[in-house]
Scaffold this motif. Structure first.
Motif, PDB file in Angstrom:
ATOM      1  N   ILE A  72     -33.882  86.188  27.868  1.00  0.00           N
ATOM      2  CA  ILE A  72     -33.328  86.562  29.630  1.00  0.00           C
ATOM      3  C   ILE A  72     -31.804  85.627  30.234  1.00  0.00           C
ATOM      4  N   LEU A  73     -31.536  86.316  30.481  1.00  0.00           N
ATOM      5  CA  LEU A  73     -30.043  85.569  30.818  1.00  0.00           C
ATOM      6  C   LEU A  73     -29.819  85.511  32.193  1.00  0.00           C
ATOM      7  N   ASP A  74     -29.708  84.197  32.925  1.00  0.00           N
ATOM      8  CA  ASP A  74     -28.929  84.781  33.714  1.00  0.00           C
ATOM      9  C   ASP A  74     -28.389  83.518  34.634  1.00  0.00           C
ATOM     10  N   THR A  75     -27.231  83.344  36.075  1.00  0.00           N
ATOM     11  CA  THR A  75     -26.023  82.184  36.012  1.00  0.00           C
ATOM     12  C   THR A  75     -27.119  82.248  37.812  1.00  0.00           C
TER      13      THR A  75
ATOM     14  N   SER B  61     -15.131  87.712  43.452  1.00  0.00           N
ATOM     15  CA  SER B  61     -16.245  88.340  42.767  1.00  0.00           C
ATOM     16  C   SER B  61     -15.739  89.869  42.211  1.00  0.00           C
ATOM     17  N   LEU B  62     -16.297  90.852  41.119  1.00  0.00           N
ATOM     18  CA  LEU B  62     -15.814  91.768  40.242  1.00  0.00           C
ATOM     19  C   LEU B  62     -15.656  93.300  41.297  1.00  0.00           C
ATOM     20  N   GLY B  63     -15.038  93.683  40.993  1.00  0.00           N
ATOM     21  CA  GLY B  63     -14.466  95.341  41.284  1.00  0.00           C
ATOM     22  C   GLY B  63     -14.254  96.192  40.475  1.00  0.00           C
ATOM     23  N   SER B  64     -14.823  97.145  40.004  1.00  0.00           N
ATOM     24  CA  SER B  64     -14.787  98.562  38.946  1.00  0.00           C
ATOM     25  C   SER B  64     -12.900  98.383  39.520  1.00  0.00           C
ATOM     26  N   ASP B  65     -12.948  98.889  41.309  1.00  0.00           N
ATOM     27  CA  ASP B  65     -11.567 100.020  41.276  1.00  0.00           C
ATOM     28  C   ASP B  65     -11.495 101.322  41.164  1.00  0.00           C
TER      29      ASP B  65
ATOM     30  N   LEU C 274     -19.212  85.894  37.508  1.00  0.00           N
ATOM     31  CA  LEU C 274     -18.434  87.020  38.126  1.00  0.00           C
ATOM     32  C   LEU C 274     -18.926  88.261  38.987  1.00  0.00           C
ATOM     33  N   ALA C 275     -19.481  88.630  37.359  1.00  0.00           N
ATOM     34  CA  ALA C 275     -20.646  90.473  37.890  1.00  0.00           C
ATOM     35  C   ALA C 275     -21.130  90.195  38.696  1.00  0.00           C
ATOM     36  N   THR C 276     -22.492  89.270  38.564  1.00  0.00           N
ATOM     37  CA  THR C 276     -23.780  89.365  39.083  1.00  0.00           C
ATOM     38  C   THR C 276     -23.925  88.336  40.443  1.00  0.00           C
ATOM     39  N   VAL C 277     -24.028  87.223  40.949  1.00  0.00           N
ATOM     40  CA  VAL C 277     -24.418  86.100  41.937  1.00  0.00           C
ATOM     41  C   VAL C 277     -22.785  86.620  43.119  1.00  0.00           C
ATOM     42  N   SER C 278     -21.991  85.989  41.812  1.00  0.00           N
ATOM     43  CA  SER C 278     -20.887  85.895  42.764  1.00  0.00           C
ATOM     44  C   SER C 278     -20.165  87.259  44.166  1.00  0.00           C
ATOM     45  N   GLY C 279     -20.444  88.393  43.435  1.00  0.00           N
ATOM     46  CA  GLY C 279     -20.331  89.514  43.920  1.00  0.00           C
ATOM     47  C   GLY C 279     -21.635  89.696  45.245  1.00  0.00           C
TER      48      GLY C 279
ATOM     49  N   LEU D 298     -30.523  91.054  31.141  1.00  0.00           N
ATOM     50  CA  LEU D 298     -29.562  90.151  32.490  1.00  0.00           C
ATOM     51  C   LEU D 298     -29.571  90.770  33.582  1.00  0.00           C
ATOM     52  N   PRO D 299     -29.506  90.316  34.177  1.00  0.00           N
ATOM     53  CA  PRO D 299     -29.633  90.764  36.317  1.00  0.00           C
ATOM     54  C   PRO D 299     -29.172  92.040  36.232  1.00  0.00           C
ATOM     55  N   GLY D 300     -29.327  92.561  37.952  1.00  0.00           N
ATOM     56  CA  GLY D 300     -28.728  94.305  37.704  1.00  0.00           C
ATOM     57  C   GLY D 300     -26.935  93.797  37.788  1.00  0.00           C
ATOM     58  N   LEU D 301     -25.834  94.375  37.671  1.00  0.00           N
ATOM     59  CA  LEU D 301     -24.800  94.064  37.739  1.00  0.00           C
ATOM     60  C   LEU D 301     -24.048  94.702  39.707  1.00  0.00           C
ATOM     61  N   VAL D 302     -22.806  94.214  39.874  1.00  0.00           N
ATOM     62  CA  VAL D 302     -22.216  93.850  41.438  1.00  0.00           C
ATOM     63  C   VAL D 302     -21.393  94.367  41.472  1.00  0.00           C
TER      64      VAL D 302
END
Length: 436
Positions: A16-19, A317-321, A358-363, A69-73
Motif C-alpha cells: 500500500i502506497l499513500d501520502t 491540486s491536479l485537474g485533467s481539464d 497532488l493526484a490524491t490528498v491535495s485534491g 493506491l488511494p483513488g485519484l482526485v
C-alpha cells in the motif's frame, strides 16, 4: 453488540502506497505491505494481516497482487467535452470557438447529454478517479443527467450548472435571475444526496457580467456547504479581455474577490499567469488552484508557477481539464506536472510522493474531503490496484523496481487505465479487469 459485529468485513492485503502527510512540507511516501479492514466502506484497521484476521476471523480476504493506491482526485474536468479531446493546435479562445462551445451547445439535446454523461463518468472511474470536481453543462436537463449518472455509479462528485450571460454564443447564455432559479432546483434535487455536492459555476469572468457574479454569490451563500469554481489567468488574451470588461478590478481573481467568491470552498482552475498580489490574496482566503498541465501544454497556455503558489501558501491540486486536456489519466497529468517543473529555472523538483499527493490528498483536501485520498484508519476506502498485464513493460519494471519510490515513479511515467486491475469506491469494487 457493536455494529462491527454484524457488518460484513473485507480485509485487503498488499503493498500500500499513500501520502497522508504533505511531502511539500516534510511528509514522505508511506509504503508498507499491510492489511486494511474495511467495514461499510470505511477503513477500521491498518496493520499486519495476522492481526487483521485475528480481529475479524470471518472477514473476506482480498489480496492485491500489484500496488494499492488511494483513488485519484480530479479537481477540474468538463463533462460536455469528452468527445472533443484532441483538438490541438489552437490557443484557448480559438479552441473555445471552434471545438468546445459547439459541443457544449449539443448538450441541449437530452439524449446526447445522457450518453455523454455515461461516457464521462465511466471514463473517470475507468482511469481510477473516484472523486471529481466537474463543470456541468449550460442546460439543466444535461446537468441533471450528469448528477444522475454519478449518483448511480458511486462516484464522489461536486458539480454544477455552468452559467454565462455575455461574450459566448447566444444559445449558451442565461440571465442572473434564471441562473439563480435553475441552480436552486438542482441544489434541491442533488446537493447532499449520497456523495454529491453542488458547485456554483460561472464559466469564467470573461463570460459573466457583474450582475451574474452577484447572483452566483447569492446562490453560494444561500445553502450550506456549496462549492464555487471557475477559471482564472489561463491565457494572456483571455486576461486582457477580462481586464477590459472589469476595469475597476486590480487583476483577474479580484473580479471574483470583489463579489465574495473566494474562500476555503472555492477552487480556480489554471492560474498560469498570476500576479504576486493575486497569489497572496488566494493564500489569504484559502482559495485552491487546480493545475492542469496537459491542457496548459496542448493550448500553449504556459508553464505553471508552482513554486510561487507554494511560497504564497496557495493550495494546489491536479485537474485533467478534459477536453482541452488530453484524457482522464491522472498518472499522465502527474508526469506532465513533473515536466513543467523540470522546464523552469525555478521549478519545484517533484518526486513520486509529490505526484501522488497532488493526484490524491491535495485534491481531496481542496474539495473539503479529509477522509479521502489516503488509506488511513477512518478514511473512506476509495482505492485502485495498479497491476499491469503480464508481458508489458510496466509489469517488468515493477517486478524489478529496487524500491517502492521507484515503483511509484514508474507508474506515473508509464501507467494507463489498462494497468488498473480494480477500482474501489466506498469499499465496493466497481471496476474490475480481473474477476475477484
Amino acid at each position: 453488540m457493536t455494529h462491527e459485529a454484524f457488518a460484513p468485513v473485507t480485509i485487503v492485503h498488499g503493498l500500500i502506497l499513500d501520502t497522508p502527510e504533505d511531502p511539500f512540507h516534510g511528509g514522505e511516501l508511506r509504503a508498507e505491505e499491510c492489511a486494511l479492514a474495511v467495514i461499510d466502506g470505511v477503513i477500521t484497521f491498518r496493520g499486519s494481516l495476522a492481526e487483521a484476521q485475528k480481529r475479524y476471523p470471518a472477514a473476506t480476504l482480498a489480496t492485491v497482487s500489484g500496488l494499492l493506491l488511494p483513488g485519484l482526485v480530479d479537481t477540474h474536468v468538463h463533462y460536455p467535452q469528452v468527445r472533443i479531446i484532441g483538438g490541438l493546435g489552437m490557443p484557448l479562445l480559438e479552441w473555445l470557438d471552434h471545438c468546445a462551445l459547439p459541443e457544449e451547445a449539443r448538450m441541449a439535446d437530452p439524449a446526447h447529454a445522457q450518453a455523454v454523461a455515461s461516457e464521462f463518468v465511466n471514463g473517470l472511474i475507468g482511469a481510477g478517479t473516484t472523486t471529481a470536481l466537474a463543470f456541468g453543462a449550460h442546460y439543466v436537463p444535461a446537468t441533471d443527467a450528469l448528477f444522475r449518472a454519478a449518483h448511480h455509479s458511486g462516484l464522489r462528485m461536486t458539480a454544477g450548472l455552468v452559467v454565462a450571460d455575455q461574450v459566448l454564443r447566444e444559445d449558451l447564455r442565461t440571465t442572473p435571475e434564471r441562473a439563480a432559479r435553475e441552480a436552486a432546483g438542482l441544489i434541491e434535487a442533488w446537493h447532499g444526496k449520497g456523495k454529491l455536492r453542488y458547485a456554483v459555476t460561472p464559466r469564467f469572468a470573461l463570460s459573466a457580467s457583474a450582475d451574474l457574479l452577484d447572483s452566483c454569490r447569492e446562490t453560494l451563500n444561500g445553502t450550506p456547504d456549496l462549492f464555487f469554481t471557475s477559471h482564472v489567468n489561463e491565457n494572456p488574451a483571455e486576461m486582457a479581455a477580462v481586464a477590459e470588461l472589469f476595469p475597476d478590478a486590480s487583476n483577474y481573481s479580484d473580479v471574483y474577490d470583489r463579489r465574495g467568491l473566494l474562500g476555503r470552498q472555492s477552487l480556480l482552475a489554471h492560474n498560469v499567469h498570476p500576479t504576486d498580489a493575486e497569489l497572496a490574496r488566494l493564500g489569504e482566503t484559502g482559495t485552491a488552484v487546480a493545475h492542469c498541465p496537459s491542457s496548459n501544454s496542448s493550448l500553449g497556455s504556459g508553464l505553471f508557477p508552482l513554486r510561487r503558489h507554494l511560497e504564497a501558501g496557495v493550495r494546489v491540486s491536479l485537474g485533467s481539464d478534459v477536453g482541452a486536456g488530453t484524457g482522464f489519466n491522472h498518472f499522465k497529468e502527474g508526469l506532465q506536472a513533473y515536466f513543467h517543473q523540470q522546464l523552469q529555472p525555478d521549478g519545484v523538483p517533484l518526486g513520486p510522493a509529490h505526484l501522488l499527493h497532488l493526484a490524491t490528498v491535495s485534491g481531496a483536501r481542496a474539495l473539503g474531503h479529509d477522509d479521502v485520498g489516503h488509506l488511513s484508519v477512518g478514511a473512506v476506502f476509495d482505492a485502485i490496484e495498479v497491476n499491469p498485464p503480464p508481458g508489458t513493460p510496466l509489469e517488468a519494471i515493477l517486478k524489478n523496481a529496487p524500491s517502492a519510490d521507484r515503483a511509484l515513479a514508474a507508474v506515473f511515467a508509464n501507467g494507463t487505465s489498462a494497468d488498473l486491475d480494480r477500482v474501489w469506491m466506498g469499499g465496493v469494487a466497481t471496476h474490475t479487469r480481473t474477476p475477484e
